[in-house]
Design a protein around this motif. Structure first.
Motif, PDB file in Angstrom:
ATOM      1  N   LEU A  43     -29.179  29.440  19.785  1.00 43.84           N
ATOM      2  CA  LEU A  43     -28.980  29.580  18.346  1.00 43.84           C
ATOM      3  C   LEU A  43     -29.745  28.519  17.554  1.00 43.84           C
ATOM      4  N   ALA A  44     -30.137  27.445  18.191  1.00 40.43           N
ATOM      5  CA  ALA A  44     -30.896  26.383  17.521  1.00 40.43           C
ATOM      6  C   ALA A  44     -32.228  26.911  16.993  1.00 40.43           C
ATOM      7  N   ASN A  45     -32.716  28.011  17.533  1.00 42.11           N
ATOM      8  CA  ASN A  45     -33.986  28.597  17.094  1.00 42.11           C
ATOM      9  C   ASN A  45     -33.848  29.411  15.809  1.00 42.11           C
ATOM     10  N   LEU A  46     -32.629  29.665  15.383  1.00 46.23           N
ATOM     11  CA  LEU A  46     -32.401  30.500  14.199  1.00 46.23           C
ATOM     12  C   LEU A  46     -32.338  29.622  12.955  1.00 46.23           C
ATOM     13  N   GLN A  47     -33.477  29.121  12.564  1.00 47.36           N
ATOM     14  CA  GLN A  47     -33.563  28.138  11.486  1.00 47.36           C
ATOM     15  C   GLN A  47     -33.199  28.674  10.105  1.00 47.36           C
ATOM     16  N   SER A  48     -33.149  29.962   9.921  1.00 40.89           N
ATOM     17  CA  SER A  48     -32.788  30.537   8.621  1.00 40.89           C
ATOM     18  C   SER A  48     -31.281  30.704   8.439  1.00 40.89           C
ATOM     19  N   LEU A  49     -30.522  30.482   9.500  1.00 38.92           N
ATOM     20  CA  LEU A  49     -29.069  30.691   9.430  1.00 38.92           C
ATOM     21  C   LEU A  49     -28.420  29.842   8.349  1.00 38.92           C
ATOM     22  N   GLN A  50     -27.604  30.506   7.530  1.00 33.78           N
ATOM     23  CA  GLN A  50     -26.808  29.824   6.524  1.00 33.78           C
ATOM     24  C   GLN A  50     -25.324  29.946   6.832  1.00 33.78           C
ATOM     25  N   HIS A  51     -24.949  31.023   7.508  1.00 31.87           N
ATOM     26  CA  HIS A  51     -23.547  31.282   7.859  1.00 31.87           C
ATOM     27  C   HIS A  51     -23.475  31.592   9.353  1.00 31.87           C
ATOM     28  N   LEU A  52     -22.589  30.898  10.051  1.00 29.87           N
ATOM     29  CA  LEU A  52     -22.416  31.112  11.487  1.00 29.87           C
ATOM     30  C   LEU A  52     -20.933  31.101  11.820  1.00 29.87           C
ATOM     31  N   ASP A  53     -20.464  32.160  12.449  1.00 27.84           N
ATOM     32  CA  ASP A  53     -19.077  32.248  12.885  1.00 27.84           C
ATOM     33  C   ASP A  53     -19.070  32.390  14.404  1.00 27.84           C
ATOM     34  N   ILE A  54     -18.642  31.344  15.077  1.00 25.20           N
ATOM     35  CA  ILE A  54     -18.533  31.370  16.539  1.00 25.20           C
ATOM     36  C   ILE A  54     -17.082  31.131  16.961  1.00 25.20           C
ATOM     37  N   SER A  55     -16.156  31.559  16.119  1.00 23.69           N
ATOM     38  CA  SER A  55     -14.738  31.375  16.438  1.00 23.69           C
ATOM     39  C   SER A  55     -14.357  32.204  17.659  1.00 23.69           C
ATOM     40  N   GLY A  56     -13.499  31.646  18.457  1.00 22.92           N
ATOM     41  CA  GLY A  56     -13.036  32.347  19.646  1.00 22.92           C
ATOM     42  C   GLY A  56     -13.965  32.238  20.838  1.00 22.92           C
ATOM     43  N   ILE A  57     -15.042  31.489  20.709  1.00 22.32           N
ATOM     44  CA  ILE A  57     -15.969  31.300  21.827  1.00 22.32           C
ATOM     45  C   ILE A  57     -15.700  29.933  22.443  1.00 22.32           C
ATOM     46  N   VAL A  58     -15.547  29.904  23.740  1.00 25.41           N
ATOM     47  CA  VAL A  58     -15.368  28.643  24.440  1.00 25.41           C
ATOM     48  C   VAL A  58     -16.748  28.175  24.887  1.00 25.41           C
ATOM     49  N   ALA A  59     -17.327  27.288  24.097  1.00 28.13           N
ATOM     50  CA  ALA A  59     -18.657  26.770  24.400  1.00 28.13           C
ATOM     51  C   ALA A  59     -18.534  25.323  24.854  1.00 28.13           C
ATOM     52  N   THR A  60     -19.283  24.959  25.855  1.00 34.74           N
ATOM     53  CA  THR A  60     -19.220  23.596  26.365  1.00 34.74           C
ATOM     54  C   THR A  60     -20.033  22.628  25.526  1.00 34.74           C
ATOM     55  N   LYS A  61     -21.072  23.131  24.857  1.00 39.45           N
ATOM     56  CA  LYS A  61     -21.921  22.278  24.020  1.00 39.45           C
ATOM     57  C   LYS A  61     -22.190  22.984  22.696  1.00 39.45           C
ATOM     58  N   ILE A  62     -21.997  22.257  21.594  1.00 44.49           N
ATOM     59  CA  ILE A  62     -22.325  22.839  20.293  1.00 44.49           C
ATOM     60  C   ILE A  62     -23.226  21.899  19.488  1.00 44.49           C
TER      61      ILE A  62
END
Length: 76
Positions: A43-62
């Motif tokens: 997701l780091a490549n999505l430089q145009s992102l203004q809104h991101l919802d990653i609720s409910g995801i168990v991610a080890t690194k953010i």
């Protein structure tokens, strides 16, 4: 079509190939709630992102979030 896509909601789905999301460089809003994906670094490549919802995801690194300079809203 993919290059002009600005909003995407793929919540409650399994992401099998994250390379597809990486190519959405004009994406402004992305919702991937409760998707099975423990590595969100692409997701780091999505430089145009203004809104991101990653609720409910168990991610080890953010730490990729710090690379999203246009991000205005994030929901964890």
């Amino acid at each position: 079509l993919r290059s002009s896509l600005m909003e995407l909601d793929i919540s409650f789905n399994m992401i099998e190939d994250s390379r597809v999301l990486q190519s959405l460089n004009k994406l402004v809003s992305l919702e991937i709630q409760h998707c099975y994906d423990d590595n969100l670094e692409y997701l780091a490549n999505l430089q145009s992102l203004q809104h991101l919802d990653i609720s409910g995801i168990v991610a080890t690194k953010i730490d990729f979030i710090s690379k999203l300079s246009n991000l205005q809203t994030i929901i964890l």
